[in-house]
Design an enzyme around this catalytic site. Structure first.
Site, PDB file in Angstrom:
ATOM      1  N   HIS A  52     -25.298   4.255 -14.606  1.00  0.00           N
ATOM      2  CA  HIS A  52     -24.382   5.054 -13.770  1.00  0.00           C
ATOM      3  C   HIS A  52     -23.948   6.316 -14.518  1.00  0.00           C
ATOM      4  O   HIS A  52     -24.002   7.417 -13.982  1.00  0.00           O
ATOM      5  CB  HIS A  52     -23.112   4.258 -13.461  1.00  0.00           C
ATOM      6  CG  HIS A  52     -23.293   3.140 -12.482  1.00  0.00           C
ATOM      7  ND1 HIS A  52     -23.878   3.293 -11.242  1.00  0.00           N
ATOM      8  CD2 HIS A  52     -22.911   1.837 -12.535  1.00  0.00           C
ATOM      9  CE1 HIS A  52     -23.868   2.132 -10.592  1.00  0.00           C
ATOM     10  NE2 HIS A  52     -23.283   1.225 -11.361  1.00  0.00           N
ATOM     11  N   GLU A  70     -24.064   0.057 -16.826  1.00  0.00           N
ATOM     12  CA  GLU A  70     -23.035   1.107 -16.795  1.00  0.00           C
ATOM     13  C   GLU A  70     -23.566   2.419 -17.363  1.00  0.00           C
ATOM     14  O   GLU A  70     -23.219   3.492 -16.866  1.00  0.00           O
ATOM     15  CB  GLU A  70     -21.774   0.654 -17.550  1.00  0.00           C
ATOM     16  CG  GLU A  70     -21.091  -0.589 -16.965  1.00  0.00           C
ATOM     17  CD  GLU A  70     -20.806  -0.503 -15.468  1.00  0.00           C
ATOM     18  OE1 GLU A  70     -20.692   0.614 -14.933  1.00  0.00           O
ATOM     19  OE2 GLU A  70     -20.726  -1.571 -14.820  1.00  0.00           O
ATOM     20  N   GLY A 127       3.860   6.523   8.817  1.00  0.00           N
ATOM     21  CA  GLY A 127       2.974   6.731   7.674  1.00  0.00           C
ATOM     22  C   GLY A 127       2.674   5.444   6.948  1.00  0.00           C
ATOM     23  O   GLY A 127       3.354   4.435   7.141  1.00  0.00           O
ATOM     24  N   PRO A 128       1.656   5.476   6.117  1.00  0.00           N
ATOM     25  CA  PRO A 128       1.261   4.272   5.376  1.00  0.00           C
ATOM     26  C   PRO A 128       2.356   3.816   4.415  1.00  0.00           C
ATOM     27  O   PRO A 128       3.275   4.595   4.117  1.00  0.00           O
ATOM     28  CB  PRO A 128       0.009   4.688   4.617  1.00  0.00           C
ATOM     29  CG  PRO A 128      -0.113   6.149   4.743  1.00  0.00           C
ATOM     30  CD  PRO A 128       0.789   6.613   5.820  1.00  0.00           C
ATOM     31  N   PRO A 129       2.286   2.570   3.945  1.00  0.00           N
ATOM     32  CA  PRO A 129       3.316   2.032   3.056  1.00  0.00           C
ATOM     33  C   PRO A 129       3.413   2.826   1.757  1.00  0.00           C
ATOM     34  O   PRO A 129       2.411   3.347   1.269  1.00  0.00           O
ATOM     35  CB  PRO A 129       2.838   0.616   2.749  1.00  0.00           C
ATOM     36  CG  PRO A 129       1.755   0.313   3.699  1.00  0.00           C
ATOM     37  CD  PRO A 129       1.241   1.586   4.254  1.00  0.00           C
ATOM     38  N   ASP A 158     -22.027  -1.864  -5.602  1.00  0.00           N
ATOM     39  CA  ASP A 158     -22.689  -0.560  -5.605  1.00  0.00           C
ATOM     40  C   ASP A 158     -23.520  -0.407  -4.333  1.00  0.00           C
ATOM     41  O   ASP A 158     -23.478   0.621  -3.665  1.00  0.00           O
ATOM     42  CB  ASP A 158     -23.666  -0.435  -6.787  1.00  0.00           C
ATOM     43  CG  ASP A 158     -22.947  -0.427  -8.129  1.00  0.00           C
ATOM     44  OD1 ASP A 158     -21.747  -0.126  -8.139  1.00  0.00           O
ATOM     45  OD2 ASP A 158     -23.605  -0.726  -9.139  1.00  0.00           O
ATOM     46  N   THR A 213      11.412   5.127   3.484  1.00  0.00           N
ATOM     47  CA  THR A 213      12.744   4.607   3.210  1.00  0.00           C
ATOM     48  C   THR A 213      13.520   5.584   2.335  1.00  0.00           C
ATOM     49  O   THR A 213      14.701   5.879   2.591  1.00  0.00           O
ATOM     50  CB  THR A 213      12.643   3.241   2.499  1.00  0.00           C
ATOM     51  OG1 THR A 213      11.771   2.407   3.240  1.00  0.00           O
ATOM     52  CG2 THR A 213      13.990   2.584   2.378  1.00  0.00           C
TER      53      THR A 213
HETATM   54  P1  ADP Z   1       7.922   3.387   2.312  1.00  0.00           P
HETATM   55  O1  ADP Z   1       9.264   3.133   2.868  1.00  0.00           O
HETATM   56  O2  ADP Z   1       7.221   4.549   2.934  1.00  0.00           O
HETATM   57  O3  ADP Z   1       7.050   2.193   2.267  1.00  0.00           O
HETATM   58  P2  ADP Z   1       9.438   3.807  -0.056  1.00  0.00           P
HETATM   59  O4  ADP Z   1      10.334   4.887   0.371  1.00  0.00           O
HETATM   60  O5  ADP Z   1      10.016   2.438  -0.032  1.00  0.00           O
HETATM   61  O6  ADP Z   1       8.105   3.829   0.778  1.00  0.00           O
HETATM   62  O7  ADP Z   1       8.879   4.155  -1.494  1.00  0.00           O
HETATM   63  C1  ADP Z   1       8.948   3.252  -2.551  1.00  0.00           C
HETATM   64  C2  ADP Z   1       9.209   3.967  -3.853  1.00  0.00           C
HETATM   65  O8  ADP Z   1       8.123   4.815  -4.196  1.00  0.00           O
HETATM   66  C3  ADP Z   1      10.403   4.880  -3.789  1.00  0.00           C
HETATM   67  O9  ADP Z   1      11.567   4.191  -4.099  1.00  0.00           O
HETATM   68  C4  ADP Z   1      10.070   5.940  -4.814  1.00  0.00           C
HETATM   69  O10 ADP Z   1      10.400   5.504  -6.104  1.00  0.00           O
HETATM   70  C5  ADP Z   1       8.568   6.045  -4.727  1.00  0.00           C
HETATM   71  N1  ADP Z   1       8.175   7.120  -3.806  1.00  0.00           N
HETATM   72  C6  ADP Z   1       7.459   6.979  -2.683  1.00  0.00           C
HETATM   73  N2  ADP Z   1       7.245   8.161  -2.090  1.00  0.00           N
HETATM   74  C7  ADP Z   1       7.849   9.088  -2.854  1.00  0.00           C
HETATM   75  C8  ADP Z   1       7.996  10.508  -2.753  1.00  0.00           C
HETATM   76  N3  ADP Z   1       7.459  11.190  -1.733  1.00  0.00           N
HETATM   77  N4  ADP Z   1       8.702  11.133  -3.715  1.00  0.00           N
HETATM   78  C9  ADP Z   1       9.231  10.441  -4.746  1.00  0.00           C
HETATM   79  N5  ADP Z   1       9.134   9.116  -4.886  1.00  0.00           N
HETATM   80  C10 ADP Z   1       8.447   8.426  -3.957  1.00  0.00           C
HETATM   81 ZN    ZN Z   2     -22.644  -0.692 -10.858  1.00  0.00          ZN
HETATM   82 MG    MG Z   3       9.978   1.214   3.238  1.00  0.00          MG
END
Ligand code: ADP
Ligand code: ZN
Ligand code: MG
Length: 609
Positions: free
Chosen positions: A415, A412, A190-192, A493, A197
């Site tokens: 818009h 603005e 999944g995305p960052p 835009d 973690t």
């Molecule tokens: P990844 O490892 O996917 O990049 P992390 O687990 O390091 O993301 O997430 C970083 C922080 O963001 C976590 O420590 C938490 O505080 C918050 N966070 C991210 N996803 C969640 C979630 N699903 N529920 C609660 N907190 C989250």
């Molecule tokens: Zn504009």
């Molecule tokens: Mg991570």
């Protein structure tokens, strides 16, 4: 005392307990009475060592403190024909020199140690030079992560899938009794910032087992063999502490398809990967070690990693939906002081596309703002400011009255008015001309409906209105100031609406070209890195037609925008006047003005020069 004497001679600057002293006056007297036989002048230290006639030759000389300059003394010494030595190598210099040497030596030794330690990080590897400062594997171990499933929100499916892993760790007999093989690894994709973690830690926390973690990028080192040895160390440590979780973050850094990649193979990485595969095969499923890896590029992983018996379970973790965001906000609001007016639902609605990490950051920003403003609890105002800060940029000081400010205000309002007038548009949240970092002069912001965002089911009418709104800024500039005065401020835009119009034609089948998909790129595929360039599936002839259709859509939007602004010119002027005065108009007030303001006398805007 002999030692005292020796030292006091070698380093006359150092105070000695048993030295004999004379005052300057006494020295003067002894000189006049002819009792002085020898004087050593230490000019730098303002010191004279005086040997008197009645002293034994082994006795220490008398010390005399001198003044800054002593021309009369030297004069008198010469007149009385006293043996005089002027000593230039002062003790101070000797000490400075000594210090310098010590420092130099220290640096050289430290430098050497550093070099040796680097080399020594590769025990057994070809890079090993000395077994000096032996390998300190760079993995972390947390005996108790303290994270529970309750702390992870918004990714319920992933949680459910991994719930089982907790049971594997806690009650392996339940599985082994019926002959089930416990899986060795799970891959979180999944995305960052989506909580990969966090989820891995929660598994360890729920099962009450230690958590070993290392990042893929830390495996890949300068010296060949270091990575492999780290993998070995890591698994050895883990086996000693089983049951436990091994978490490998950014596994794509090591786990890329072997023999692929720019610049050919990377020996170090391949060795590391091979070692990882060997270790994973090397332990039985029931040793109680479960390996969890995380990546956002599963497509580049070596297929060997994904085979059964390795990371055979893949769990997709996506950006949270509205409900997910609400859950995550709930988790992070727990330890924050929120005013009762703050609605987490409203925040979740306004933050589509935010990851868990971004939501956590948002609440934290709001808390910081609250503290800075010395308030008791976070109010909707701080939430608002934090959202803008995270999404748009830092607030800068408002512009002074200038032509630029007028232009921005009209742009603005253009818009914002269309957002309010067009039937299929999402309502205006606010319009502001307070500039933001990153070159944003002002903005008009909508509240998007959560259903629409989460389902992604945008209608043709909605898309067309969106294009018209995007052109509202430029249209207002042209209507009010004329063609010659339009600014470059509309470039983003224009880019946005062109992309949208093109997608309508080529992907959604929403033009006269018919209901066909002509291009097959989608964001998720780009994210997965599979199809970085959109594939064209049409002839050049069709390409011309596509361009024509895109232009038609844009032109139609532009004409509609200009028409609406022309017809509501008075209203536009009024809104700009208020915006210039207030600098921000909230959606509610804006709609009220639009509703009230009908036939009124024409008033030309007066621009400051
Ligand atoms: P990844 O490892 O996917 O990049 P992390 O687990 O390091 O993301 O997430 C970083 C922080 O963001 C976590 O420590 C938490 O505080 C918050 N966070 C991210 N996803 C969640 C979630 N699903 N529920 C609660 N907190 C989250
Ligand atoms: Zn504009
Ligand atoms: Mg991570």
């Amino acid at each position: 005392m002999v030692i005292g004497l020796a030292i006091s001679q070698a380093a006359p600057g150092l105070a000695q307990a048993e030295k004999q002293t004379l005052t300057y006056g006494q020295l003067w007297e002894k000189l006049q009475s002819g009792q002085v036989v020898k004087v050593d002048l230490y000019e730098d230290q303002h010191l004279a060592k005086v040997k008197l006639a009645d002293q034994k030759s082994k006795e220490a000389p008398y010390e005399v403190e001198l003044f800054e300059r002593n021309p009369e003394l030297i004069e008198t010494l010469r007149k009385n024909k006293v043996e005089t030595d002027i000593v230039r190598t002062s003790g101070d210099d000797a000490i400075t020199g000594l210090l310098f040497n010590i420092l130099l030596g220290f640096f050289i030794i430290t430098g050497l140690l550093l070099i040796l330690r680097r080399a020594g990080n590769a025990p057994g590897g070809p890079g090993q030079v000395l077994n000096f400062g032996k390998s300190k594997a760079r993995f972390q171990m947390e005996a108790k992560t303290g994270v529970m499933f309750d702390d992870v929100a918004g990714i319920e499916e992933a949680k459910e899938e991994l719930q089982e892993v907790v049971t594997f760790l806690k009650k392996p007999e339940r599985f082994t009794a019926v002959g089930a093989k416990i899986p060795k690894g799970a891959l979180l994709v999944g995305p960052p910032g989506t909580g990969k973690t966090l989820l891995a830690k929660a598994i360890a926390g729920e099962a009450g087992v230690p958590f070993f973690s290392i990042s893929g990028s830390e495996f890949v080192e300068m010296f060949v063999g270091v990575g492999a040895s780290r993998v070995r160390d890591l698994f050895k440590k883990a086996k000693d502490n089983a049951p436990c979780i091994i978490f490998i973050d950014e596994i794509d850094a090591v786990g890329r398809q072997r023999g692929a990649g720019i610049g050919g193979g990377n020996d170090e990485r391949e060795q590391t990967l091979n070692q990882l595969l060997t270790e994973m095969d090397g332990f039985e499923g029931n040793t109680g070690i479960i390996i969890i890896a995380a990546t956002n590029r599963p497509d580049v992983l070596d297929s060997a990693l994904l085979r059964p018996g390795r990371f055979d379970r893949q769990v997709i973790i996506d950006l949270p939906t509205y409900k997910g965001r609400l859950g995550i906000l709930d988790v992070h609001a727990r330890e924050k002081k929120l005013a009762p007016e703050v609605s987490l639902e409203a925040i979740a609605r306004r933050t589509p596309g935010f990851s868990g990490a971004e939501l956590a950051n948002l609440l934290n920003e709001a808390a910081i703002l609250t503290a800075r403003r010395r308030k008791e609890a976070i109010t909707p105002l701080e939430i608002d400011d934090a959202i803008d800060r995270v999404t748009i940029g830092l607030t800068l000081t408002p512009l002074l009255d200038s032509k630029k400010k007028w232009l921005i205000a009209y742009h603005e309002v253009g818009h914002a008015l269309l957002m309010t007038l067009l039937k299929n548009s999402d309502p205006l949240n606010k319009v502001t001309i307070i500039p933001r970092s990153g070159g944003v002069g002002g903005f008009a912001q909508q509240v998007h409906s959560e259903d629409l965002i989460d389902s992604g089911l945008y209608t043709r009418a909605w898309l067309l209105d969106r294009i018209t709104i995007a052109l509202g800024g430029r249209a207002a500039e042209v209507e009010i100031f004329g063609d010659a005065e339009v600014t470059v401020g509309a470039s983003s835009d224009l880019r946005a609406l062109t992309n949208l119009a093109r997608e309508m034609v080529t992907r959604y089948g929403m033009s006269d070209l018919g209901h066909i998909a002509l291009e097959s790129s989608s964001e998720s595929e780009v994210f997965l890195g599979r199809d970085l360039s959109p594939r064209s599936e049409y002839s050049e002839d069709l390409a011309v037609k596509i361009d024509h259709q895109v232009r038609q859509i844009a032109l139609h939007g532009y004409e509609q925008a200009r028409k609406l602004i022309r017809e509501n010119r008075l209203l536009v002027d009024k809104l700009v006047e208020i915006l210039l005065e207030q600098e921000t108009i909230e959606g509610e007030q804006f709609r009220q003005i639009v509703a009230e303001y009908t036939h009124a006398p024409v008033k030309q805007p007066v621009m400051p020069s």
